[in-house]
Design an enzyme around this catalytic site. Structure first.
Site, short mmCIF file in Angstrom:
data_model
loop_
_atom_site.label_atom_id
_atom_site.label_comp_id
_atom_site.label_asym_id
_atom_site.label_seq_id
_atom_site.Cartn_x
_atom_site.Cartn_y
_atom_site.Cartn_z
N THR B 137 1.37 -1.92 6.51
CA THR B 137 1.50 -1.02 5.31
C THR B 137 0.30 -0.86 4.81
OG1 THR B 137 1.35 -2.87 3.71
CG2 THR B 137 3.50 -2.73 4.84
N ASP B 138 -0.02 0.02 3.91
CA ASP B 138 -1.31 0.47 3.45
C ASP B 138 -2.10 -0.86 3.05
OD1 ASP B 138 -0.87 3.04 4.30
OD2 ASP B 138 -0.06 3.66 2.20
N CYS B 139 -1.39 -1.64 2.26
CA CYS B 139 -1.97 -2.88 1.64
C CYS B 139 -1.98 -4.02 2.67
CB CYS B 139 -1.60 -3.06 0.47
SG CYS B 139 0.22 -3.11 0.45
N TYR B 140 -1.26 -3.89 3.55
CA TYR B 140 -1.16 -5.16 4.69
C TYR B 140 -0.97 -4.36 6.09
CZ TYR B 140 -0.19 -8.24 0.79
OH TYR B 140 -0.11 -9.25 -0.11
#
Lengths: 138, 401
Positions: B137-140
């Site tokens: 994901t964008d944050c992970y």
């Protein structure tokens, strides 16, 4: 003096067709009971025979000498199934499965004792032991 | 008669009288219930058997760059774990298997390695191979993680078993014509053997049959260290057939237990293989019972001769959920090595180690005597006979096509 011994015989392929056991009976007057046998077709592998031998000590000794001279390797059986004491939990799952009754529960401590003298190396306990404490070495 | 805080005071002064659930039997015979109840402060119990509903959860800490394990796939030594919990938390069960285990493709399967074995190795301090796939994901952003894991590096490592320490259990036989391979061990055909799995007179809940002292929050022995009762276990079933003295004659109460895995020992958490069935974990549990009155003491003095198990045919009645039983036998009969069933002498074997159960009860006794282990007041009781809590079968409703 009469003796009863359980032995593991490893024999090289060249001996597979020799009537080795017949000679034990005929020449050394030994009674035998086959506990386990495996002979493979692989040229590199050796044959394996687990026997119970019964006879006079002197004749037994001479019989063993004959086997060694023929080129067989001999081990006494009690060394071949061992219990890893650190893994055994004395649960008792082996007790009713062992055909010769080599596992006995001490009625006082409820610990399971393994009598390797009674063991016939059938191997039933190996996979039936939940913590995998029983080991077979041929 | 006595309160838990009075008993704790005695424990702290090193004056508490502590006996195990086997010793209390002779003590009651010798002194009588009344005197024994005045004399004894705590009775310790123990059990050491395969407990399939056992598992652990842990937090691995965040990698750089970060990976979100939740929704991905995670393996420990190639054994499937459950990562449906946020980014760095993993749950892992004793019965889990590697994807490439042949299982029963060649029946009976060996089941040499699985969840229970990984838990034992992790607790023993061995490095564990951790492999994970995630979707990014964008944050992970990270999608793949392969690393060695050691228990000492984990943020939390917690044992959390949803069902342990069954109060009594089925006694298993096989009435069919072929050998069967079950979680109750190898069962030979035509009543060839009978297997049981309870510590009987030492078993925690058989010594407190109405859950008068054990409850939510009770401090216990778990896996070689201190644990707690978290809840009633799944399938908790208090309202079963009981003897006049109140001892359940069928599988009844259960405990959900929790404790710090980092403090536990592989001696009391043993990876276990059930030939032809699967893998599991043999777990050590011990519960202290404060002797608050005569009734509690009388219950702890229960003997194997007074505890009966229902003999169930695992070739038909068990798999097909039929209510039939072959008979009832006492644990004293089972421990004698042979029981009489349908006119036949049947050799009896155990899956639960009585000698190890006794060791656990004695370790707990020792901790209490040395003042290292104080008793707890239950925060809330376990559901009792009148609670209406019952273990129901699945009300199956076929999906419409």
């Amino acid at each position: 003096m009469a003796v009863t011994k359980r032995v593991v015989l490893h024999f090289p392929r060249r001996l597979v067709e020799q009537p080795v056991i017949y000679r034990l009976v005929k020449d050394y007057n030994l009674e035998f009971n086959i506990l386990r046998a495996s002979i493979t077709a692989e040229p590199e592998e050796e044959g394996l025979l687990v026997l119970q031998l019964k006879g006079e000590q002197e004749e037994y000794d001479r019989g063993v000498k004959f086997l060694l001279k023929s080129g067989l390797k001999i081990q006494s059986l009690s060394q071949d199934v061992t219990r890893n004491e650190a893994r055994c939990t004395s649960c008792g799952a082996c007790v009713t499965l062992c055909p010769p009754g080599a596992f006995v529960v001490d009625p006082k401590t409820r610990q399971v004792n393994f009598d390797d003298e009674k063991c016939v190396a059938c191997g039933l306990c190996i996979k039936a032991c939940p913590p995998r404490a029983m080991e077979v070495h041929f | 008669m006595k309160t838990i805080s009075e008993i704790n005071e005695k424990i702290q002064q090193g004056k508490a009288v502590v006996v195990n659930a086997e010793e209390v039997i002779d003590l009651v015979k010798e002194k009588g219930v009344k005197h024994a109840a005045q004399h004894v402060d705590v009775v310790t119990t123990g059990t050491f058997g395969p407990m399939c509903s056992s598992g652990i959860y842990f937090n691995i800490g965040h990698s750089k760059p970060r990976i979100k394990l939740g929704g991905g796939r995670v393996y420990l030594n190639d054994v499937l774990a459950y990562p449906g919990l946020a980014a760095a938390d993993v749950f892992f069960g004793a019965n889990a298997l590697p994807d490439d285990d042949p299982r029963n493709r060649m029946h009976p399967g060996d089941f040499n390695y699985g969840g229970g074995h990984v838990i034992e190795e992790l607790v023993a301090g061995k490095d564990i191979r951790f492999t994970a796939n995630a979707y990014g994901t964008d944050c992970y952003p990270r999608k793949r993680l392969e690393t060695w894991l050691n228990i000492k590096d984990l943020n939390e490592a917690v044992m959390f078993n949803v069902r342990n320490a069954y109060q009594n259990y089925n006694v298993a036989v096989n009435l069919s014509d072929k050998t069967i391979y079950t979680y109750m061990g190898v069962l030979k055909p035509r009543l060839g053997n009978v297997n049981y799995c309870s510590a009987g007179q030492l078993s925690p809940l058989l010594n407190d049959p109405y859950y008068r002292t054990v409850g939510i929050g009770t401090r216990i022995f778990l896996g070689g260290s201190v644990g707690y009762v978290a809840w009633q276990g799944t399938q908790h079933n208090p309202n079963v057939l009981r003897t006049e003295a109140g001892v359940p004659k069928r599988s009844a109460g259960t405990l959900a237990v929790i404790g710090d895995l980092k403090q536990m020992s592989p001696q009391w958490l043993v990876g276990t293989s059930m030939y032809g069935y699967g893998v599991t974990l043999t777990v050590g549990v011990g519960v202290p019972i404060p002797i608050l009155d005569e009734e509690i003491l009388r219950h702890t003095a229960v003997t194997d001769a007074e505890i009966y198990g229902a003999v169930i045919d695992y070739s038909d009645a068990y798999p097909n959920q039929k209510p039939d039983i072959v008979g009832e036998v006492s644990y004293a009969e089972l421990k004698s090595g042979t029981v009489k069933l349908q006119g036949k002498k049947v050799p009896a074997g155990s899956l639960s180690s009585y000698s190890k159960a006794l060791e656990i009860a004695d370790i707990l006794k020792d901790w209490i005597k040395r003042g290292e282990f104080l008793l707890t007041e239950a925060v809330a009781p376990l559901p009792g006979v009148e609670s209406g809590v019952a273990f129901k079968p699945l009300p199956e409703r076929p999906l419409e096509i």
